[in-house]
Design a protein around this motif. Structure first.
Motif, PDB file in Angstrom:
ATOM      1  N   LEU A   1     -16.683  14.126   1.369  1.00 12.96           N
ATOM      2  CA  LEU A   1     -18.046  14.911   0.799  1.00 12.96           C
ATOM      3  C   LEU A   1     -18.040  15.979  -0.162  1.00 12.96           C
ATOM      4  O   LEU A   1     -19.231  16.405  -0.546  1.00 12.96           O
ATOM      5  CB  LEU A   1     -18.505  14.673   2.420  1.00 12.96           C
ATOM      6  N   GLU A   2     -17.148  17.506   0.525  1.00 13.73           N
ATOM      7  CA  GLU A   2     -17.222  18.279  -0.476  1.00 13.73           C
ATOM      8  C   GLU A   2     -17.036  17.723  -1.706  1.00 13.73           C
ATOM      9  O   GLU A   2     -17.566  19.222  -2.696  1.00 13.73           O
ATOM     10  CB  GLU A   2     -16.004  18.797   0.257  1.00 13.73           C
ATOM     11  N   LEU A   3     -15.959  16.955  -1.747  1.00  8.85           N
ATOM     12  CA  LEU A   3     -15.855  16.608  -3.103  1.00  8.85           C
ATOM     13  C   LEU A   3     -17.319  15.925  -4.408  1.00  8.85           C
ATOM     14  O   LEU A   3     -17.271  16.433  -5.204  1.00  8.85           O
ATOM     15  CB  LEU A   3     -15.056  15.693  -3.794  1.00  8.85           C
ATOM     16  N   ASP A   4     -17.502  14.771  -3.457  1.00  5.34           N
ATOM     17  CA  ASP A   4     -18.947  14.348  -3.878  1.00  5.34           C
ATOM     18  C   ASP A   4     -20.036  16.199  -4.314  1.00  5.34           C
ATOM     19  O   ASP A   4     -20.593  16.013  -4.973  1.00  5.34           O
ATOM     20  CB  ASP A   4     -19.824  13.477  -2.961  1.00  5.34           C
ATOM     21  N   ASP A   5     -20.383  16.834  -3.463  1.00  4.10           N
ATOM     22  CA  ASP A   5     -21.378  18.046  -3.477  1.00  4.10           C
ATOM     23  C   ASP A   5     -20.845  18.437  -4.754  1.00  4.10           C
ATOM     24  O   ASP A   5     -21.293  19.402  -5.680  1.00  4.10           O
ATOM     25  CB  ASP A   5     -20.920  18.450  -1.987  1.00  4.10           C
ATOM     26  N   LEU A   6     -19.471  19.148  -5.287  1.00  6.01           N
ATOM     27  CA  LEU A   6     -19.228  19.740  -5.867  1.00  6.01           C
ATOM     28  C   LEU A   6     -19.232  19.207  -7.107  1.00  6.01           C
ATOM     29  O   LEU A   6     -19.533  19.825  -8.120  1.00  6.01           O
ATOM     30  CB  LEU A   6     -17.236  19.928  -5.089  1.00  6.01           C
ATOM     31  N   SER A   7     -19.042  17.651  -6.758  1.00  9.73           N
ATOM     32  CA  SER A   7     -19.343  16.987  -8.580  1.00  9.73           C
ATOM     33  C   SER A   7     -20.800  17.482  -9.137  1.00  9.73           C
ATOM     34  O   SER A   7     -21.278  17.622  -9.675  1.00  9.73           O
ATOM     35  CB  SER A   7     -19.469  15.311  -8.396  1.00  9.73           C
ATOM     36  N   SER A   8     -21.748  17.227  -7.734  1.00  6.96           N
ATOM     37  CA  SER A   8     -23.038  16.832  -8.057  1.00  6.96           C
ATOM     38  C   SER A   8     -23.345  18.766  -8.463  1.00  6.96           C
ATOM     39  O   SER A   8     -24.255  18.516  -9.893  1.00  6.96           O
ATOM     40  CB  SER A   8     -23.985  17.114  -6.574  1.00  6.96           C
ATOM     41  N   GLU A   9     -22.962  20.291  -7.797  1.00  5.36           N
ATOM     42  CA  GLU A   9     -23.143  21.091  -8.356  1.00  5.36           C
ATOM     43  C   GLU A   9     -22.764  21.282  -9.946  1.00  5.36           C
ATOM     44  O   GLU A   9     -23.226  22.094 -10.780  1.00  5.36           O
ATOM     45  CB  GLU A   9     -22.685  22.305  -7.093  1.00  5.36           C
ATOM     46  N   ILE A  10     -20.995  20.513 -10.378  1.00  9.20           N
ATOM     47  CA  ILE A  10     -20.872  20.603 -11.526  1.00  9.20           C
ATOM     48  C   ILE A  10     -21.939  20.212 -12.407  1.00  9.20           C
ATOM     49  O   ILE A  10     -22.750  20.407 -13.183  1.00  9.20           O
ATOM     50  CB  ILE A  10     -19.484  20.450 -11.907  1.00  9.20           C
ATOM     51  N   GLU A  11     -22.533  19.281 -12.212  1.00  3.51           N
ATOM     52  CA  GLU A  11     -22.892  17.724 -12.928  1.00  3.51           C
ATOM     53  C   GLU A  11     -24.726  19.464 -12.912  1.00  3.51           C
ATOM     54  O   GLU A  11     -24.820  19.759 -14.035  1.00  3.51           O
ATOM     55  CB  GLU A  11     -23.502  16.795 -12.528  1.00  3.51           C
ATOM     56  N   THR A  12     -24.892  20.086 -12.727  1.00  2.00           N
ATOM     57  CA  THR A  12     -26.707  20.546 -12.164  1.00  2.00           C
ATOM     58  C   THR A  12     -26.447  21.324 -13.529  1.00  2.00           C
ATOM     59  O   THR A  12     -27.242  21.696 -14.318  1.00  2.00           O
ATOM     60  CB  THR A  12     -26.394  21.063 -11.178  1.00  2.00           C
ATOM     61  N   LEU A  13     -24.808  21.987 -13.282  1.00  2.21           N
ATOM     62  CA  LEU A  13     -24.619  23.454 -14.189  1.00  2.21           C
ATOM     63  C   LEU A  13     -24.272  22.683 -15.481  1.00  2.21           C
ATOM     64  O   LEU A  13     -25.191  23.792 -16.788  1.00  2.21           O
ATOM     65  CB  LEU A  13     -23.526  23.926 -13.283  1.00  2.21           C
ATOM     66  N   GLN A  14     -23.933  21.765 -15.610  1.00  3.78           N
ATOM     67  CA  GLN A  14     -23.705  21.445 -17.065  1.00  3.78           C
ATOM     68  C   GLN A  14     -25.035  21.384 -17.352  1.00  3.78           C
ATOM     69  O   GLN A  14     -24.814  21.572 -19.033  1.00  3.78           O
ATOM     70  CB  GLN A  14     -23.446  19.975 -16.899  1.00  3.78           C
ATOM     71  N   GLU A  15     -26.217  21.153 -16.673  1.00  2.00           N
ATOM     72  CA  GLU A  15     -27.576  20.570 -17.215  1.00  2.00           C
ATOM     73  C   GLU A  15     -28.687  22.266 -17.729  1.00  2.00           C
ATOM     74  O   GLU A  15     -29.301  22.682 -18.271  1.00  2.00           O
ATOM     75  CB  GLU A  15     -28.068  19.535 -16.188  1.00  2.00           C
ATOM     76  N   GLN A  16     -28.421  23.021 -16.841  1.00  2.00           N
ATOM     77  CA  GLN A  16     -28.097  24.240 -16.733  1.00  2.00           C
ATOM     78  C   GLN A  16     -28.125  25.226 -17.623  1.00  2.00           C
ATOM     79  O   GLN A  16     -28.763  26.158 -18.423  1.00  2.00           O
ATOM     80  CB  GLN A  16     -28.386  25.251 -15.137  1.00  2.00           C
ATOM     81  N   VAL A  17     -26.424  25.564 -18.401  1.00  2.34           N
ATOM     82  CA  VAL A  17     -25.966  26.086 -19.491  1.00  2.34           C
ATOM     83  C   VAL A  17     -26.627  25.792 -20.291  1.00  2.34           C
ATOM     84  O   VAL A  17     -25.569  24.167 -20.357  1.00  2.34           O
ATOM     85  CB  VAL A  17     -25.261  26.647 -19.181  1.00  2.34           C
ATOM     86  N   THR A  18     -26.969  26.096 -21.457  1.00  2.60           N
ATOM     87  CA  THR A  18     -27.460  25.700 -22.797  1.00  2.60           C
ATOM     88  C   THR A  18     -27.410  27.148 -23.758  1.00  2.60           C
ATOM     89  O   THR A  18     -27.282  28.269 -22.769  1.00  2.60           O
ATOM     90  CB  THR A  18     -28.780  25.559 -22.861  1.00  2.60           C
ATOM     91  N   PRO A  19     -26.577  27.103 -24.792  1.00  2.00           N
ATOM     92  CA  PRO A  19     -27.539  27.705 -25.740  1.00  2.00           C
ATOM     93  C   PRO A  19     -28.143  28.537 -25.859  1.00  2.00           C
ATOM     94  O   PRO A  19     -29.107  27.765 -25.988  1.00  2.00           O
ATOM     95  CB  PRO A  19     -26.414  27.389 -27.319  1.00  2.00           C
ATOM     96  N   ASN A  20     -28.216  30.145 -25.560  1.00  2.00           N
ATOM     97  CA  ASN A  20     -29.839  30.686 -26.257  1.00  2.00           C
ATOM     98  C   ASN A  20     -29.303  32.629 -26.863  1.00  2.00           C
ATOM     99  O   ASN A  20     -28.982  32.927 -26.232  1.00  2.00           O
ATOM    100  CB  ASN A  20     -29.913  30.700 -24.373  1.00  2.00           C
ATOM    101  N   PRO A  21     -28.962  31.548 -28.043  1.00  5.33           N
ATOM    102  CA  PRO A  21     -29.082  32.745 -28.925  1.00  5.33           C
ATOM    103  C   PRO A  21     -30.118  33.971 -29.004  1.00  5.33           C
ATOM    104  O   PRO A  21     -29.424  35.416 -28.699  1.00  5.33           O
ATOM    105  CB  PRO A  21     -28.709  32.302 -30.617  1.00  5.33           C
ATOM    106  N   GLY A  22     -31.232  34.025 -28.515  1.00  6.22           N
ATOM    107  CA  GLY A  22     -32.144  34.760 -28.273  1.00  6.22           C
ATOM    108  C   GLY A  22     -31.810  35.987 -26.296  1.00  6.22           C
ATOM    109  O   GLY A  22     -32.138  36.537 -27.112  1.00  6.22           O
TER     110      GLY A  22
END
Length: 550
Positions: A273-294
């Motif tokens: 269950l912990e690994l499943d939650d970790l996988s979801s959080e990493i996936e969410t961070l992947q979606e949030q972290v985007t290049p922002n030069p400004g």
């Protein structure tokens, strides 16, 4: 009043101890007998600078001790000012040591020479023909007029207001300088304050911006590592979650065989269950972290601004920058505060100036009123002293400035001869005339204020006959209100004393000593006879001496 004097190891004096009484005391002695030595020793205890050459025996210290009765002089405040023990019978002591060191004491308390001198001036006034310059000074002349006008309290009130007035003027000048300096820095301080005011100076902001800057500058590496991590967790064939699912399936088949296996299953289920939650959080961070030069540029600008401000103000933390900002705000508001203080000081100056003007006016009126009295007393008193045509011209010039004695400039002029023009005492009066004028002024003052013990040192030099007799009368009259001493060569003056002391030298064949003793009535007759006719002691001289005493 001087009651006792002790002098040890001073010049030709080995050990001198003499007591004095109130009234008029005359001191006589041959030229060179040591009258000046007696005065020199007394001067030391009144605060004069010491001279090592005055020690009789260079191996021993010199001690001069004078005892005074001071109750009538109003000196308690002076004693309190210098934290001295007040006693109606006060002793001043001076010690000069062979090594050159000098020590002064008032009632056994050590004092510096300035304190001893201030006290000495209030106890004894030594006056000689060579010490008449005081008479020619404007301040002393005003003092005489103020004594006659009974201006003591009025002058004291005036001086208190003058002290406030001058203090306010000094403070206003200081504030004006302070304001000028503040105005020079005002624009710069305002600029510095504006920089800090517009900067993001919240607590913890520096750490937050530094973290954002690190994230934004490393966004590609972060995404790469997040992707790798997600692959390792969620790959359908070789991912950790897929492998753990197989492990969980195997252990689930053992769960029914006992508590140990059931426990293992629960732990694997928890990890799954912990690994499943970790996988979801990493996936969410992947979606949030985007290049922002400004945003990166904005964060970098804020960081550089804070770094520059820290460097400019030599501040290690944001908290220190906030303190600098607070200090600048105080400096900016200082000008406004100074202006308020200046207004208060100016108001005080205006108010005090009005009071001073009023008080100075009263002083002027009272002074003008007593001028005829002083002029009359001076001229009439000088007539029997061989100055029948002495005349004074006393005028005032009312000035704009406030002086320590008011706003009056005194013009005190003198003419010794009928028909001669008036001039300042310093220019037109001879030494002998100045001495007689000073004697008369002191005698006038003695009736208006409490003077210290007066010691006249041969002020009758150059006069004789009836004039010297009249000078003696004046000193005798003064002694009704104060203690008076006269060191004299004239038998007419010496005979006027209530007490007669003689200074003489004693030679034992090896050393010469200066002695001083009080003469008995019989000894006075002999002393006066010798002053009149020499050592021969003729019958006529003895008769004349007795006549003088009677």
């Amino acid at each position: 009043m001087l009651t006792h004097l002790t002098i040890k190891n001073y010049a030709l004096i080995e050990d001198l101890s003499v007591s004095f009484q109130k009234g008029f005391s005359t001191i006589t002695g041959e030229t060179g007998a040591g009258k000046s030595i007696f005065l020199g020793g007394l001067s030391l205890v009144l605060g004069k600078r010491a001279d090592l050459s005055s020690l009789r025996d260079k191996e021993l210290k010199c001690i001069i001790e004078a005892e005074f009765e001071i109750e009538q002089y109003g000196l308690k405040s002076l004693f309190e000012t210098y934290d001295l023990d007040y006693d109606q019978r006060t002793i001043l002591r001076r010690e000069i040591h062979p090594n050159g060191k000098s020590r002064a004491f008032v009632n056994d308390s050590p004092v510096n020479l300035d304190v001893m001198s201030q006290l000495g001036q209030r106890l004894i006034d030594i006056h000689s023909q060579h010490q008449t310059l005081e008479l020619t000074e404007n301040e002393f002349q005003l003092k005489v007029i103020d004594a006659l006008a009974n201006n003591s309290q009025l002058l004291s009130t005036y001086k208190e207001h003058l002290k406030v007035f001058e203090g306010a003027q000094k403070e206003l000048k200081r504030l004006q300088t302070l304001l000028a300096d503040a105005e020079k820095e005002q624009d710069y301080n305002t600029f510095l304050y504006s920089e800090l005011h517009n900067a993001p100076l919240q607590g913890g902001i520096l750490e937050e911006l530094e973290a954002s800057y690190d994230e934004l500058t490393n966004v590609e590496s972060i995404l790469e590592q997040l992707s790798n991590s997600h692959q390792l967790l969620a790959n359908d064939e070789i991912g950790i979650q897929a492998l753990l699912a197989q492990c969980k399936l195997s252990i689930s088949k053992l769960a029914g065989y006992g508590a140990a296996y059931a426990g293992l299953y629960e732990r694997i289920q928890s990890v799954f269950l912990e690994l499943d939650d970790l996988s979801s959080e990493i996936e969410t961070l992947q979606e949030q972290v985007t290049p922002n030069p400004g945003l990166l540029e904005e964060v970098n600008e804020k960081l550089q601004l804070l770094y520059n401000l820290q460097k400019k103000h030599n501040a290690a933390t944001i908290e220190e920058l906030l303190l600098v900002k607070e200090d600048l705000a105080t400096k900016i508001s200082t000008s406004e505060n100074i202006e308020h203080e200046m207004e208060a000081q100016q108001a005080l100056i205006t108010t005090t100036q009005k009071e001073l003007t009023l008080l100075a006016g009263k002083l002027y009126e009272r002074r003008i009123a007593v001028v005829p009295t002083l002029k009359s007393k001076l001229e009439s008193s000088l007539q029997p002293l061989g100055m029948p045509n002495a005349s004074f011209e006393i005028k005032f010039i009312h000035t704009e400035s406030f002086q320590n004695t008011g706003r009056d400039q005194l013009i005190f002029e003198f003419s010794a001869n009928r028909g001669a023009g008036y001039g300042s005492l310093k220019k037109v009066a001879s030494g002998g005339e100045l001495s007689r004028i000073m004697l008369v002024i002191k005698s006038i003052l003695a009736t208006y204020e409490k003077l210290p013990t007066m010691m006249f040192d041969e002020i009758d030099t150059g006069v004789s006959g009836e004039i010297s007799n009249n000078m003696g009368d004046i000193m005798q009259q003064m002694s009704a209100n104060m203690q008076v001493f006269s060191i004299t060569h004239l038998p007419q003056v010496a005979s006027k004393g209530d007490h007669h002391f003689k200074v003489y030298k004693e030679d034992d064949g090896e050393v010469t000593r200066t002695r001083m003793k009080k003469l008995s009535p019989e000894e006075r007759v002999v002393e006066l006879a010798e002053m009149l006719g020499g050592k021969s002691l003729s019958d006529s001289a003895m008769a004349h001496a007795k006549q003088l005493l009677n």
